[in-house]
Design an enzyme around this catalytic site. Structure first.
Site, PDB file in Angstrom:
ATOM      1  N   SER A  67      20.079   6.193 -15.308  1.00 16.78           N
ATOM      2  CA  SER A  67      20.520   7.182 -16.295  1.00 16.78           C
ATOM      3  C   SER A  67      20.661   8.583 -15.722  1.00 16.78           C
ATOM      4  O   SER A  67      21.343   9.428 -16.306  1.00 16.78           O
ATOM      5  CB  SER A  67      19.556   7.217 -17.483  1.00 16.78           C
ATOM      6  N   TYR A  80       0.589   9.606  -7.393  1.00 15.74           N
ATOM      7  CA  TYR A  80       1.950   9.242  -6.998  1.00 15.74           C
ATOM      8  C   TYR A  80       1.948   8.667  -5.581  1.00 15.74           C
ATOM      9  O   TYR A  80       2.573   7.622  -5.323  1.00 15.74           O
ATOM     10  CB  TYR A  80       2.863  10.460  -7.080  1.00 15.74           C
ATOM     11  N   ALA A 133      -0.518   7.229  -4.067  1.00 22.46           N
ATOM     12  CA  ALA A 133      -1.166   5.926  -4.117  1.00 22.46           C
ATOM     13  C   ALA A 133      -0.181   4.853  -4.559  1.00 22.46           C
ATOM     14  O   ALA A 133      -0.141   3.744  -3.998  1.00 22.46           O
ATOM     15  CB  ALA A 133      -2.367   5.967  -5.058  1.00 22.46           C
ATOM     16  N   SER A 134       0.640   5.162  -5.567  1.00 22.77           N
ATOM     17  CA  SER A 134       1.610   4.177  -6.052  1.00 22.77           C
ATOM     18  C   SER A 134       2.665   3.878  -4.996  1.00 22.77           C
ATOM     19  O   SER A 134       3.071   2.722  -4.815  1.00 22.77           O
ATOM     20  CB  SER A 134       2.269   4.667  -7.350  1.00 22.77           C
ATOM     21  N   LYS A 135       3.109   4.908  -4.277  1.00 25.11           N
ATOM     22  CA  LYS A 135       4.147   4.688  -3.272  1.00 25.11           C
ATOM     23  C   LYS A 135       3.588   4.040  -1.999  1.00 25.11           C
ATOM     24  O   LYS A 135       4.309   3.285  -1.326  1.00 25.11           O
ATOM     25  CB  LYS A 135       4.851   6.007  -2.949  1.00 25.11           C
TER      26      LYS A 135
END
Length: 277
Positions: free
Chosen positions: A11, A146, A148-150
């Site tokens: 989007s 962030y 940690a997630s990546k």
């Protein structure tokens, strides 16, 4: 036969730029997003299917994949792009927000990847590309969740690449640096604040000044990242990682060339130089 790519988070930002770029290169595009009813630009291309996909909703993933296959015959590549960045001091971020970060960036990406794999395996072909981040390999303060997630995305994807090699499926990672898009506008608006954490006041001011100067540098645009994504999917190589941004490249060079502790000391001095005088 024209090739087809499915892109999540189309989007805005990198997702929209990538959808437009692939279409310009002659691909069919399944541009997915949470609220396709609000899209006004991508719907004007006859080779573009704009449809709903919420990475935390497995039913919506299956429906979007089937819609793409029904319209275009097959899917040749997946671009896992949907995600967001939670910023703020670790102590200021609630457990609920931490779980939400992993639900989208990690588990959501896994949901979409799992759903497309039977189609790719049936054809013994396909490419799974995930938009990671420079923060998946080089950390900075105030984005611990962030990062940690990546880091999880990076570890999962590297391991997955070895598995899917046996099925003729390629796996890629694109690692953008700072990109001026609505992704970062949301990141700023969702910044976690806790006024009771006054011990961090000086540190927060130092980091605010640091990141303001960092964001004003020579950075990639969303369209430039889209070009890197297209190259990664079409270069017919087994290269796993593609860096997308001049701000990330020197930090990765330092990380890869120095012993671990020497690299850590370098980064500490970068963020808080006055503490080491």
């Amino acid at each position: 036969m024209k090739k087809t790519v499915l892109i999540t988070g189309a989007s805005s930002g990198i997702g929209k730029a990538t959808s437009l770029y692939f279409a310009q290169q002659g691909w069919n595009v399944i541009a997915t997003m949470r609220s396709p009813e609000n899209e006004t630009e991508l719907i004007n291309d006859s080779h573009m299917l704009v449809t709903r996909l919420e990475v935390t909703d497995p039913d919506s993933i299956q429906i979007a994949i089937q819609q793409g296959i029904d319209k275009f015959g097959q899917i040749d590549a997946l671009v896992n792009n949907a995600g967001y960045g939670q910023q703020g001091l670790f102590e200021a971020i609630s457990p609920e927000k931490i779980r939400a970060q992993f639900e989208v960036n990690v588990f959501g990406m896994m949901n979409v990847t799992r759903a497309i794999l039977p189609h790719f395996r049936s054809r013994k072909a396909g490419t799974v590309l995930t938009v990671s981040s420079g923060a998946g390999r080089v950390t900075t303060p105030l984005i611990s969740i962030y990062c940690a997630s990546k880091f999880a995305v990076e570890g999962f994807t590297e391991s997955l690449a070895y598995e899917l090699e046996s099925q003729g499926i390629k796996v890629k990672l694109v690692e953008p640096g700072y990109i001026a898009t609505s992704f970062y506008q949301r990141t700023v608006s969702d910044f976690a604040h806790d006024p009771s954490l006054t011990d961090y006041s000086t540190f927060n001011k130092e980091m605010e000044a640091f990141f303001e100067s960092f964001a004003g540098g020579n950075n990639f645009t969303a369209n430039e990242v889209a070009q890197v994504i297209f190259t990664a999917i079409t270069d017919d190589s087994h290269q796993l990682r593609y860096v997308a941004g001049p701000d990330v490249e020197p930090l990765l060079t330092i990380r890869n060339s120095k012993p671990d502790q020497e690299y850590v000391e370098f980064m500490r001095k970068l963020f808080r130089p006055n503490s080491f005088q």
